[in-house]
Structures are given as C-alpha cells and as structure tokens.
Motif scaffolding. Structure first.
Motif, mmCIF file in Angstrom:
data_model
loop_
_atom_site.group_PDB
_atom_site.id
_atom_site.type_symbol
_atom_site.label_atom_id
_atom_site.label_comp_id
_atom_site.label_asym_id
_atom_site.label_seq_id
_atom_site.Cartn_x
_atom_site.Cartn_y
_atom_site.Cartn_z
ATOM 1 N N TYR A 159 0.696 -0.928 -0.106
ATOM 2 C CA TYR A 159 0.017 0.050 -0.097
ATOM 3 C C TYR A 159 0.865 1.356 -0.170
ATOM 4 N N ASN A 160 1.688 1.260 0.945
ATOM 5 C CA ASN A 160 2.722 2.515 1.061
ATOM 6 C C ASN A 160 3.903 2.384 0.296
ATOM 7 N N PRO A 161 3.902 3.353 -0.904
ATOM 8 C CA PRO A 161 5.016 3.159 -1.589
ATOM 9 C C PRO A 161 6.407 3.551 -0.972
ATOM 10 N N ASP A 162 6.335 4.135 0.115
ATOM 11 C CA ASP A 162 7.530 4.537 1.023
ATOM 12 C C ASP A 162 8.350 3.094 1.336
ATOM 13 N N HIS A 163 7.705 2.240 1.369
ATOM 14 C CA HIS A 163 8.001 0.752 1.738
ATOM 15 C C HIS A 163 8.780 0.163 0.586
ATOM 16 N N GLU A 164 8.755 0.576 -0.584
ATOM 17 C CA GLU A 164 9.069 0.040 -1.812
ATOM 18 C C GLU A 164 10.821 -0.222 -1.660
ATOM 19 N N ARG A 165 11.567 0.340 -1.152
ATOM 20 C CA ARG A 165 12.757 0.400 -1.140
ATOM 21 C C ARG A 165 13.377 -1.013 -0.195
ATOM 22 N N ALA A 166 12.489 -1.103 0.856
ATOM 23 C CA ALA A 166 12.613 -2.042 1.784
ATOM 24 C C ALA A 166 12.379 -3.519 1.135
ATOM 25 N N TYR A 167 11.279 -3.500 0.539
ATOM 26 C CA TYR A 167 11.005 -4.697 -0.117
ATOM 27 C C TYR A 167 11.910 -5.232 -1.192
ATOM 28 N N MET A 168 12.540 -4.255 -1.993
ATOM 29 C CA MET A 168 13.411 -4.599 -3.069
ATOM 30 C C MET A 168 14.710 -5.063 -2.268
ATOM 31 N N GLN A 169 15.134 -4.282 -1.177
ATOM 32 C CA GLN A 169 16.426 -4.941 -0.538
ATOM 33 C C GLN A 169 15.965 -6.280 0.038
ATOM 34 N N LEU A 170 14.890 -6.756 0.381
ATOM 35 C CA LEU A 170 14.656 -7.851 0.955
ATOM 36 C C LEU A 170 14.314 -8.969 -0.356
ATOM 37 N N GLY A 171 14.483 -8.469 -1.431
ATOM 38 C CA GLY A 171 14.298 -9.341 -2.716
ATOM 39 C C GLY A 171 12.787 -9.826 -2.656
ATOM 40 N N ILE A 172 11.827 -9.072 -2.083
ATOM 41 C CA ILE A 172 10.393 -9.606 -2.020
ATOM 42 C C ILE A 172 9.610 -9.008 -3.407
ATOM 43 N N HIS A 224 11.210 -9.168 -9.948
ATOM 44 C CA HIS A 224 10.610 -7.516 -10.115
ATOM 45 C C HIS A 224 11.565 -6.892 -9.293
ATOM 46 N N LEU A 225 12.081 -5.709 -10.125
ATOM 47 C CA LEU A 225 13.086 -4.605 -9.363
ATOM 48 C C LEU A 225 12.426 -3.443 -9.040
ATOM 49 N N ASP A 226 11.437 -3.012 -9.951
ATOM 50 C CA ASP A 226 10.574 -1.578 -9.660
ATOM 51 C C ASP A 226 9.452 -1.641 -10.532
ATOM 52 N N THR A 227 8.531 -0.660 -10.278
ATOM 53 C CA THR A 227 7.259 -0.396 -10.877
ATOM 54 C C THR A 227 7.356 1.227 -11.226
ATOM 55 N N PHE A 228 7.041 1.400 -12.737
ATOM 56 C CA PHE A 228 6.760 2.753 -13.104
ATOM 57 C C PHE A 228 5.641 2.650 -14.013
ATOM 58 N N GLY A 229 4.638 3.146 -13.302
ATOM 59 C CA GLY A 229 3.267 3.424 -14.049
ATOM 60 C C GLY A 229 2.858 2.017 -14.800
#
Length: 219
Positions: free
Chosen positions: A101-114, A138-143
């Motif tokens: 839900y919170n895009p501020d958490h995206e970096r944490a998810y990516m670092q954990l490989g989730i 998945h590495l990131d989402t852009f639109g």
C-alpha cells in the motif's frame, strides 16, 4: 498445475483466488476472519483456513511445504511482509508476492528481494500475472511498466540466440542492459545486439504483457 496460498480474503484476495482456481491452480486461502470466506462465492474450488498468514502452523495446514507461490494481499503492509518473509525464509517457498500500500516501503521490499504489486486498482490482475508467469524478478514499477532482471530462456526455441530488435518488436518491451551468462561481459544493447540462452537481461515490460513474455524467463 501450481500450488498457491493466498493470504487475505477481501476484495482483492477473493478475486485473485477465484482467478487462480479457474486457471487450474490448487488454491488455499487464509484469513483470520472466517466470515471473509463468503467473498469467494459458491463456485470457488479451493480450500480455506482460518488463521494468521504468518503463523507457521497455519501455513503448514495450508500446505506450504508443497507450495509454489504465496501471495499476501491483506490490507496491512507489515502483515504482507511478514507472511512473505516466513514463507520464503522458513519454508523455502520459491516465489512470494506481497501487496504494497505505502510506496515509501518499496525500497525495503526490494532490498529484501520480495516481489510485490503496488497500487490500488487491478491488483488482483497484476498478482495473477506474476503467479502464472512464474517470475520473481521484479525490481521496480513505473506506471504501466515493470522493470525485470532475469536469466534468458531460449531452451524452447530452435535457436540459441535472439536479436534485441526481434524481442522488442514482438513483445513491445525495451531491453535496457544485458550480461553474458558466464559473466564475461555486460553491455547496453543496440537493436542488433545478440542475446544468448542464459544471459542475464534487464528489461522494461508492460504489466499486461508479462504472461506473454514469461516464456523468455528462466524459472
């Protein structure tokens, strides 16, 4: 046929569970509120378990030991993260997907490989595409796009190579960079660059094209 555990049986979870069940997957849905299972409707062919999605005993009852994918789609980011961490680290589930839900958490998810889906619309469709494609790159989402890193699979093809221009033209994607499978070289490609089976590829792919493109992604 894949074995999938869906954690959360709200609007998104129930829709996802029915989509997967209709597609031939073995689906078990976990929710702490037994009344939530009414969202599945009468035609749902899977199973349900009342409990907490990151509880080890609950996951074992749901068949996590033989599970291919765990999709945590509750309304709480922390719950989804914990479900994925337990499924991946304790039970070795090969592909975990979290709703974010919170895009501020995206970096944490990516670092954990989730692997994750971020947004409020078409979430069930996006998670479904990830499950059926089998990728966890998945590495990131852009639109409308996902950035993926994956090992190129050409084992199904008569050829062992493919031109970048051919992949981009046929699948409406963009190859950003690649590295040879033996690690000998990496490059930003031109349209004439040749890719080989086993090369590591960085690409931008539209959400709706992931299932079609998944034949190029090694499991």
């Amino acid at each position: 046929m894949s074995n999938v555990i869906v954690v959360g049986c709200g609007r998104v979870g129930s829709q996802l569970a029915n989509m997967l069940s209709d597609n031939g997957s073995n689906v078990c849905v976990i929710d702490r509120n037994v009344d939530a299972f009414a969202n599945l409707g009468r035609n749902f062919n899977g199973s349900t378990i009342q409990g907490v999605g990151f509880d080890e005993e609950t996951l074992e009852k749901a068949g996590v030991d033989e599970c291919d994918v765990v999709a945590a789609v509750t309304q709480l980011d922390n719950t989804n993260l914990m479900c994925c961490e337990v499924a991946s680290r304790l039970f070795g589930v090969p592909h975990v997907i979290a709703r974010l839900y919170n895009p501020d958490h995206e970096r944490a998810y990516m670092q954990l490989g989730i692997d994750y889906v971020c947004g409020t619309s078409l979430v069930a469709e996006d998670v479904f595409s990830k499950v059926v494609s089998g990728h966890g790159a998945h590495l990131d989402t852009f639109g409308e796009f996902e950035v993926l890193r994956f090992s190129l699979d050409l084992s199904w093809s008569e050829r062992n190579t493919i031109r970048v221009a051919e992949m981009e033209r046929d699948h409406d994607i963009r190859i950003v960079a690649f590295e040879r499978g033996d690690g000998s070289a990496s490059s930003i490609p031109t349209r004439e660059s040749i890719l080989y089976n086993g090369d590591s590829v960085l690409a931008c792919v539209r959400h709706e094209l992931i299932e079609q493109f998944s034949k190029y992604i090694q499991d």
